[in-house]
Design a protein around this motif. Structure first.
Motif, short mmCIF file in Angstrom:
data_model
loop_
_atom_site.label_atom_id
_atom_site.label_comp_id
_atom_site.label_asym_id
_atom_site.label_seq_id
_atom_site.Cartn_x
_atom_site.Cartn_y
_atom_site.Cartn_z
N MET A 189 -47.35 42.61 67.64
CA MET A 189 -45.46 42.35 68.50
C MET A 189 -44.19 41.90 67.65
O MET A 189 -43.98 40.72 66.64
CB MET A 189 -45.53 41.34 69.76
CG MET A 189 -44.13 42.11 70.66
SD MET A 189 -44.13 41.11 71.54
CE MET A 189 -45.75 42.18 73.11
N THR A 210 -42.27 37.24 75.60
CA THR A 210 -42.56 37.53 74.30
C THR A 210 -42.81 36.32 73.05
O THR A 210 -42.93 36.22 72.33
CB THR A 210 -42.31 39.06 73.68
OG1 THR A 210 -40.50 38.75 73.16
CG2 THR A 210 -42.02 40.04 74.34
N ASP A 256 -46.84 37.61 64.87
CA ASP A 256 -45.71 38.68 65.21
C ASP A 256 -44.46 38.43 65.06
O ASP A 256 -44.45 37.52 63.81
CB ASP A 256 -46.01 37.92 67.29
CG ASP A 256 -47.58 38.80 67.25
OD1 ASP A 256 -47.43 39.35 67.53
OD2 ASP A 256 -47.55 37.59 67.70
#
Length: 437
Positions: A189, A210, A256
């Protein structure tokens, strides 16, 4: 502009509006997002997002990666969808703010469904901005949407800071506190953030869907007790018995990334540049000013008078710039008028200035909406109190009734911008001329 040009009321108002516009431009995703992107990946790109800037962020990403295999969905506030093509290949939903509604819950479910079942070859791009907490609101197990709505209404009326509100929200959510990231595994991500919180903590922006949160159920319980919030039995049970959040596994595709593309301090720096061009010396007082709105206004009035009378902390002509999010505490069960943080700040400032000549001010929410009103904020001038009396308004009574919107509406001094489709929180500018000007 030259210092030889006289500072009329029109010139002061125009200068302040120019500073506000410069602050908003610095946070326009269409202008800044592309510079923060890596090269487009070869594989599939799945986009999710929530916040007042998410539609503009989606359109900017769609334009920046025209050849990418890209799809997805974001949710923004009612009226904040871009006209025309919206987000291009990215679907744009709308929901309620600041209190979530059924569309907020449906949007959260859509976001989670969009990232489930992905592979390590996929890249998820999350477009997160302020307002996302309400716009993507999925109650945790054992809770109903009505439970969350009641808690949010109580928090908004309590005077709690955005940091405190989001700490409680995350404990009652099935998508916040990193749960959207968990659902996306094993995909990697990239989170792009437009910050509206003091300190720009990624875990607090939209309550960190997130980014794994650091607030605990115990901290949420302490906040609830501090503000005396009424809780349903289901919410109290959740806070008392919330299961520990398990670690989120790493993606085999690599780490990420979290990239901040716009923030309050960047908006203040852009406004400072515009102030210099207008012949003013800027002083940034900070991007994290908090506290009761009217009291912050009175404190700012004292600083402005010190500049004008004594040349401290800087000489006039000057402009004092600040950001952050103040609060308005409503009396329990009492009636109140119309207004938001920025108009209440300004009315507090105006009453403290007492009609002092040579001082103007503008305060507005950079999303274009001050609380739940249709104005971004308002403008104060040396004649604000005199014109208010002529219009039959009592500034002290309006402050007591939290009716600052009505006061500035009577003067025609509301700042009406419509949705800006970004959000780096509140912007305040106080223009101070020398005493003899």
């Amino acid at each position: 502009m030259s210092h030889a040009v006289p500072w009329t009321d029109d010139r002061a108002r125009e200068a302040l509006r120019g500073l506000f516009a410069a602050a908003c431009r610095s946070a326009d995703p269409g202008q800044v997002l592309a510079a923060h992107l890596p090269p487009p990946p070869d594989g599939r790109v799945v986009v999710v997002g929530a916040g007042k800037a998410s539609a503009a962020m989606a359109a900017a990403l769609d334009a920046a990666w025209p050849g990418a295999d890209l799809r997805g969905v974001v949710v923004t506030r009612d009226g904040h969808t871009l006209p025309g093509a919206a987000g291009g290949r990215i679907e744009v939903l709308e929901a309620a703010h600041p209190v979530p509604d059924a569309r907020s819950e449906a949007a959260a479910r859509r976001l989670l469904a969009t990232v489930r079942g992905l592979s390590a070859d996929d890249l998820v791009v999350a477009l997160i901005s302020g307002g996302g907490s309400a716009l993507a609101a999925l109650p945790a197990a054992g809770l109903r949407l009505e439970d969350k709505q009641a808690v949010i209404r109580a928090l908004l009326a309590s005077g709690a800071s955005i940091r405190e509100i989001n700490a409680v929200r995350a404990q009652l959510s099935a998508i916040k506190g990193g749960e959207l990231l968990r659902a996306a595994r094993p995909a990697r991500m990239l989170t792009l953030l437009v910050s509206d919180v003091p300190g720009d903590d990624p875990a607090l922006i939209a309550s960190g869907p997130t980014v794994p949160g650091r607030a605990s159920p115990a901290q949420a319980r302490e906040l609830v007790a501090r503000y005396g919030l009424p809780l349903s039995p289901a919410v109290r049970k959740r806070l008392d018995r919330a299961p520990p959040r398990l670690p989120i596994p790493d993606s085999p595709a690599g780490p990420d990334e979290v990239r901040l593309i716009a923030a309050p301090i960047l908006a203040l720096e852009a406004a400072a540049d515009a102030a210099r061009a207008a012949g003013l010396t800027p002083l940034i007082l900070g991007d994290a000013v908090e506290g009761e709105s009217r009291e912050a206004g009175r404190v700012m009035a004292g600083i402005a008078l010190g500049v004008q009378r004594h040349g401290h902390p800087l000489p006039a002509p000057a402009v004092l710039l600040s950001g952050g999010e103040t609060t308005v505490t409503l009396g329990a069960g009492g009636a109140h008028g119309r207004g938001g943080r920025n108009t209440e700040f300004l009315l507090g400032l105006a009453t403290a200035l007492g009609g002092a000549p040579g001082i103007w001010a503008l305060a507005g929410d950079t999303d274009g909406i001050d609380g739940t009103e249709d104005a971004a904020g308002a403008t104060v001038t040396p004649t604000t109190l005199a014109r208010g009396r002529a219009a039959g308004r009592d500034p002290h009574a309006d402050l007591a009734a939290h009716d600052s919107y009505s006061y500035f509406a009577a003067l025609g001094d509301l700042l009406m911008t419509g949705p800006t489709r970004t959000n780096v929180n509140d912007f305040r500018a106080v223009l101070v001329l020398p005493a003899e000007a």
